[in-house]
Design an enzyme around this catalytic site. Structure first.
Site, PDB file in Angstrom:
ATOM      1  N   ASP A  11       0.865  -1.159   0.000  1.00 13.46           N
ATOM      2  CA  ASP A  11       0.000   0.000   0.000  1.00 13.46           C
ATOM      3  C   ASP A  11       0.918   1.229   0.000  1.00 13.46           C
ATOM      4  O   ASP A  11       2.114   1.121   0.261  1.00 13.46           O
ATOM      5  CB  ASP A  11      -0.885  -0.029   1.248  1.00 13.46           C
ATOM      6  CG  ASP A  11      -1.629   1.263   1.475  1.00 13.46           C
ATOM      7  OD1 ASP A  11      -2.383   1.675   0.576  1.00 13.46           O
ATOM      8  OD2 ASP A  11      -1.427   1.881   2.542  1.00 13.46           O
ATOM      9  N   ASP A  13      -0.253   5.222   0.845  1.00 14.55           N
ATOM     10  CA  ASP A  13      -0.551   6.208   1.887  1.00 14.55           C
ATOM     11  C   ASP A  13      -0.695   5.533   3.249  1.00 14.55           C
ATOM     12  O   ASP A  13      -1.519   4.638   3.424  1.00 14.55           O
ATOM     13  CB  ASP A  13      -1.839   6.966   1.552  1.00 14.55           C
ATOM     14  CG  ASP A  13      -1.699   7.812   0.300  1.00 14.55           C
ATOM     15  OD1 ASP A  13      -0.727   8.588   0.220  1.00 14.55           O
ATOM     16  OD2 ASP A  13      -2.549   7.694  -0.603  1.00 14.55           O
TER      17      ASP A  13
END
Length: 228
Positions: A11, A13
């Site tokens: 991922d 953010d």
């Protein structure tokens, strides 16, 4: 015995970069545009990782589709402006140890790296360019072309791109959405405790949770050892 080809999907953010300042500022612009009060910081950050087309109807359920679409566009415009003003390194700094961990994994011939993010393609490209991460990720999937997390589509796309078996792939993320997405795709999830969801929210789906990037390689080896 030959080591199988493996895939680590990240991922972005809350996992690789801390972009909460610009996220919250862009959210404020989007909500001000339609005259709606901005939700609490914790409520906004709890939604990070989902697609914007899911976030705004969830946060403003009484608004119509046209209003939601307007908020999405205003958020995107504001985020781009903030990033241009401050520069990627300032607006979305890498977490301590992130670059070193990525480069160490990239140096292992049997390990491929990928990205599965709620960011747009444009946003992901700018972030990779701004941090000089070109060439690290052989597979990149973002919100423009997939259903929102926790739907497993992005991970399934990464598996298809690389030919890696689900048992040899791991998703690394900071939210329960990442861990649920991993479970839905049949791959293991490693949670990180420094992101936008409390570590307790990750436990139901994560195989393990790490507290810093120094512990990531050991966690990956542990999970692959358990699945061997």
């Amino acid at each position: 015995m030959t080591t199988p080809l493996r895939l680590v999907i990240f991922d972005v953010d809350g996992t690789l970069v801390d972009s909460q300042g610009d996220i919250l500022a862009a959210m404020a612009v989007a909500f001000e545009t339609v005259g709606h009060p901005l939700p609490a910081r914790e409520q906004v950050l709890a939604m990070v990782g989902l697609s914007l087309e899911v976030i705004f109807p969830t946060l403003v359920p009484d608004a119509d589709a046209a209003t939601h679409a307007r908020m999405v566009q205003r958020y995107k415009d504001a985020y781009v402006a903030l990033r241009a003003e401050g520069g990627v390194a300032r607006s979305s700094p890498l977490y301590p140890g992130a670059r070193q961990a990525l480069e160490a994994l990239h140096a292992v011939p049997e390990v491929l790296l990928g990205v599965a993010t709620g960011k747009s393609r444009r946003g992901l490209d700018k972030l990779i360019e701004g941090h000089g991460l070109q060439g690290l990720f052989v597979t990149q999937h973002c919100a423009d072309f997939h259903p929102s997390k926790p739907h497993p589509s992005m991970i399934l796309g990464a598996l298809s791109d690389t030919g890696v078996a689900p048992r040899d792939a791991i998703m690394v993320g900071d939210t329960s959405f990442d861990m649920e997405m991993a479970a839905g795709a049949g791959v293991a999830g490693v949670g990180v405790s420094w992101g936008y969801h409390d570590a307790a929210r990750l436990g139901a789906f994560a195989h393990t949770v790490v507290d810093d990037f120094d512990g990531l390689q050991g966690a990956l080896n542990q999970v692959w050892g358990q699945l061997a």
